[in-house]
Design a protein around this motif. Sequence first.
Motif, mmCIF file in Angstrom:
data_model
loop_
_atom_site.group_PDB
_atom_site.id
_atom_site.type_symbol
_atom_site.label_atom_id
_atom_site.label_comp_id
_atom_site.label_asym_id
_atom_site.label_seq_id
_atom_site.Cartn_x
_atom_site.Cartn_y
_atom_site.Cartn_z
ATOM 1 N N THR A 6 6.797 -6.883 -8.303
ATOM 2 C CA THR A 6 6.627 -7.896 -7.265
ATOM 3 C C THR A 6 7.880 -8.027 -6.400
ATOM 4 O OG1 THR A 6 5.213 -9.105 -8.796
ATOM 5 C CG2 THR A 6 5.929 -10.276 -6.836
ATOM 6 N N HIS A 7 9.043 -8.026 -7.027
ATOM 7 C CA HIS A 7 10.313 -8.230 -6.318
ATOM 8 C C HIS A 7 11.397 -7.274 -6.837
ATOM 9 C CE1 HIS A 7 8.629 -11.959 -4.783
ATOM 10 N NE2 HIS A 7 8.326 -12.302 -6.015
ATOM 11 N N GLU A 9 13.566 -5.104 -5.592
ATOM 12 C CA GLU A 9 14.884 -5.036 -4.951
ATOM 13 C C GLU A 9 15.686 -6.307 -5.217
ATOM 14 O OE1 GLU A 9 12.009 -4.752 -2.946
ATOM 15 O OE2 GLU A 9 11.891 -2.585 -3.134
ATOM 16 N N GLN A 10 15.045 -7.460 -5.110
ATOM 17 C CA GLN A 10 15.747 -8.720 -5.337
ATOM 18 C C GLN A 10 16.234 -8.823 -6.776
ATOM 19 O OE1 GLN A 10 12.689 -11.492 -4.274
ATOM 20 N NE2 GLN A 10 13.401 -11.674 -2.161
ATOM 21 N N TRP A 11 15.378 -8.495 -7.714
ATOM 22 C CA TRP A 11 15.753 -8.595 -9.121
ATOM 23 C C TRP A 11 16.875 -7.623 -9.440
ATOM 24 C CZ3 TRP A 11 11.030 -9.436 -12.828
ATOM 25 C CH2 TRP A 11 10.304 -10.537 -12.398
ATOM 26 N N THR A 12 16.733 -6.396 -8.980
ATOM 27 C CA THR A 12 17.746 -5.383 -9.266
ATOM 28 C C THR A 12 19.090 -5.759 -8.663
ATOM 29 O OG1 THR A 12 16.037 -3.680 -9.373
ATOM 30 C CG2 THR A 12 18.299 -2.936 -9.023
ATOM 31 N N ARG A 13 19.090 -6.248 -7.426
ATOM 32 C CA ARG A 13 20.350 -6.670 -6.785
ATOM 33 C C ARG A 13 21.009 -7.798 -7.571
ATOM 34 N NH1 ARG A 13 17.628 -6.288 -1.901
ATOM 35 N NH2 ARG A 13 17.486 -8.545 -1.759
ATOM 36 N N TRP A 14 20.213 -8.782 -7.998
ATOM 37 C CA TRP A 14 20.786 -9.907 -8.743
ATOM 38 C C TRP A 14 21.366 -9.427 -10.062
ATOM 39 C CZ3 TRP A 14 20.355 -12.146 -13.467
ATOM 40 C CH2 TRP A 14 21.037 -13.350 -13.630
ATOM 41 N N LYS A 17 24.649 -7.678 -9.482
ATOM 42 C CA LYS A 17 25.730 -8.638 -9.203
ATOM 43 C C LYS A 17 26.161 -9.360 -10.477
ATOM 44 C CE LYS A 17 24.493 -9.645 -4.421
ATOM 45 N NZ LYS A 17 23.998 -10.668 -3.498
#
Length: 87
Positions: A6-7, A9-14, A17
């Motif tokens: 579902t998300h 890119e967002q999950w991987t980026r977080w 970090k």
Amino acid sequence: MVTMSTHPEQWTRWVEKACTALDLDPADVDIDLVHELSKNVSHEVTRPLAPVSSYLLGIAVGRRLERGEPVDAAAQREIADRVPLTD
């Protein structure tokens, strides 16, 4: 249902970090496994214990690493599968 697909890119980026901040390797984080474990505990046990289950998984992984045992994806799944969902 929210999944990694579902998300991604967002999950991987977080995660990247957070791992950088904690001096961890993002490759060691199985987002889907942690999400699946917390979802199962949330639905089968009780929602407030979902984050606790993730914490316990982290401790178990850390202890295996301390003992010099490999902690690949299969080992992490084996640990997660041992978490009791019912009495």
